[in-house]
Design an enzyme around this catalytic site. Structure first.
Site, mmCIF file in Angstrom:
data_model
loop_
_atom_site.group_PDB
_atom_site.id
_atom_site.type_symbol
_atom_site.label_atom_id
_atom_site.label_comp_id
_atom_site.label_asym_id
_atom_site.label_seq_id
_atom_site.Cartn_x
_atom_site.Cartn_y
_atom_site.Cartn_z
ATOM 1 N N GLY A 10 11.803 1.238 -3.416
ATOM 2 C CA GLY A 10 10.877 2.032 -2.504
ATOM 3 C C GLY A 10 10.670 1.378 -1.307
ATOM 4 N N GLN A 14 5.640 3.396 2.857
ATOM 5 C CA GLN A 14 4.636 2.842 3.903
ATOM 6 C C GLN A 14 4.557 1.407 3.837
ATOM 7 O OE1 GLN A 14 0.492 3.461 3.158
ATOM 8 N NE2 GLN A 14 0.005 3.227 5.096
ATOM 9 N N LEU A 15 4.464 0.703 2.628
ATOM 10 C CA LEU A 15 4.084 -0.541 2.178
ATOM 11 C C LEU A 15 5.525 -1.261 2.083
ATOM 12 C CD1 LEU A 15 1.228 -0.401 -0.031
ATOM 13 C CD2 LEU A 15 1.477 -2.362 1.242
ATOM 14 N N ASP A 36 16.092 2.282 -1.789
ATOM 15 C CA ASP A 36 15.136 3.534 -1.730
ATOM 16 C C ASP A 36 16.082 4.832 -2.073
ATOM 17 O OD1 ASP A 36 12.157 3.993 -0.112
ATOM 18 O OD2 ASP A 36 13.040 5.400 -1.201
ATOM 19 N N TYR A 142 -0.846 10.508 -10.631
ATOM 20 C CA TYR A 142 -0.780 9.246 -9.851
ATOM 21 C C TYR A 142 -1.586 8.284 -10.676
ATOM 22 C CZ TYR A 142 -0.851 5.615 -6.227
ATOM 23 O OH TYR A 142 -0.948 4.557 -5.417
ATOM 24 N N LYS A 146 -0.308 5.011 -13.042
ATOM 25 C CA LYS A 146 -0.711 3.597 -12.504
ATOM 26 C C LYS A 146 -1.337 2.928 -13.721
ATOM 27 C CE LYS A 146 1.537 3.159 -8.814
ATOM 28 N NZ LYS A 146 2.768 2.284 -8.578
ATOM 29 N N ILE A 172 -4.271 1.832 2.458
ATOM 30 C CA ILE A 172 -3.687 0.721 3.553
ATOM 31 C C ILE A 172 -3.367 1.459 4.847
ATOM 32 C CG2 ILE A 172 -1.783 -0.699 3.769
ATOM 33 C CD1 ILE A 172 -3.565 -1.459 1.225
HETATM 34 C C1 AKB Z 1 -3.152 7.294 -1.999
HETATM 35 O O1 AKB Z 1 -4.084 7.692 -1.268
HETATM 36 O O2 AKB Z 1 -2.680 7.926 -2.921
HETATM 37 C C2 AKB Z 1 -2.792 5.688 -1.949
HETATM 38 C C3 AKB Z 1 -3.833 4.937 -2.894
HETATM 39 C C4 AKB Z 1 -5.227 4.847 -2.715
HETATM 40 O O3 AKB Z 1 -3.256 4.467 -3.800
HETATM 41 N N1 AKB Z 1 -2.956 5.413 -0.517
#
Ligand code: AKB
Length: 316
Positions: A10, A14-15, A36, A142, A146, A172
């Site tokens: 990745g 962004q990061l 990526d 998501y 995680k 971020i």
């Molecule tokens: C998102 O908004 O999905 C990410 C996060 C806070 O993991 N920036």
């Protein structure tokens, strides 16, 4: 020069792209392989390889061919875009993470970094000063991928001794890259609009408070966590990490200290519900205790630096 050989997945994200640049300063450009799911190396600064994280065979080949010793697994689909295709998001985020864990064990990778997120929290979590150990009931796929990934990381550490390290990133914000598909993306877009002299239409409500962090602090936290002695690391799920918390109204006031005529209007959409299910502020005392984490940027310091750097980008 560094004996470490680093793989970033990745790396166009962004990061990922800022992390790749910083890791190349620490370890030497030739020792940091960016990958990526794109044939384009956004950094235009090889070594770079196309890699679909779902292609486990290719992932193994790359690790083997390049004699990788550390992995920063940044590839993921974020909270808002993840909701458009939950099954794909689960596969990319969770199956992708399991492949990394398996490969880390098989190839005896020295260290792995896995980014978690404030999206692991949910409506059963205390919203203010959220402690490290809390019930996790994420509302997005998501967040589910995680939080499950955190548990598997901890399992691989306890069962196989995998040295996996992780932080729960807040939103971020950086001038180096634009985010895409997240719920906190407004906090980057707003600066771009302000610099261009445009009115910003915010997709979150004026008083929605979320934990946030400046890019340079986030990258420094990541590298510091990966450098600390493993005996100091007591959390193998993922560390709470915090720097500041603000609302769209407060970031607007901060921008107006530098750009007084900046205008904003509010039009909350589906992302408002996601933001409302997250916490407002984070207790990261364990990160501070275990590896000396401390942020450098508050809201106004970040705004000043963002505006200075975005102006340089737009003027050049
Ligand atoms: C998102 O908004 O999905 C990410 C996060 C806070 O993991 N920036």
């Amino acid at each position: 020069m560094s004996k470490d050989k680093i793989l970033i997945t990745g790396a166009n994200g962004q990061l990922g792209r800022v992390l790749a640049t910083e890791l190349r300063k620490v370890h030497g450009k030739e020792n940091v392989l960016a990958t990526d799911i794109s044939t384009t190396d956004i950094l235009n600064n090889s070594p770079y390889e196309f890699l679909d994280i779902m292609n486990v065979m290719r992932l193994e080949e790359i690790v083997d061919e390049h004699q990788i010793t550390q992995i920063y697994h940044m590839a993921a689909i974020l909270s808002a875009s993840g909701e458009w295709n939950p099954m794909k998001t689960w596969k990319v985020n969770f199956d992708g993470h399991l492949s990394i864990l398996e490969i880390a064990e098989k190839f005896q990778i020295e260290k792995v970094f896995f980014p978690s997120t404030i999206a692991v929290f949910g409506t059963t979590t205390p919203r203010e000063n959220t402690p490290q150990h809390v019930p996790l009931m994420p509302s997005t796929v998501y967040g589910i991928s995680k939080s499950t990934g955190e548990l598997w990381s901890n399992y691989y550490h306890d069962r196989y001794g995998t040295d996996i390290r992780s932080v729960r990133y807040p939103g971020i914000i950086g001038y180096q890259s634009l985010p895409s598909g997240g719920t906190t993306d407004y906090a980057v877009e707003i600066y771009h609009a302000a610099i261009k002299g445009e009115e910003y239409e915010c997709f979150l409500a004026e008083d929605t408070r979320l934990p946030m962090m400046y890019m340079s602090d986030a990258i420094r936290a990541t590298i510091e966590l990966m450098q600390v002695d493993k005996e100091n690391i007591n959390i193998r799920t993922s560390y709470n990490l915090s720097a500041m918390s603000f609302t769209p109204g407060e970031i607007t006031e901060s921008i107006r200290k530098f750009i007084p005529d900046f205008k904003i209007k509010y039009k909350p959409d589906h992302r408002q519900d996601i933001a409302a299910s997250w916490t407002e502020s984070i207790d990261d005392s364990m990160a501070r205790r275990d590896w000396g984490w401390k942020e450098e940027y508050d809201l106004d310091a970040m705004t000043e630096d963002m505006i200075k750097n975005l102006r340089l980008q737009f003027d050049s």
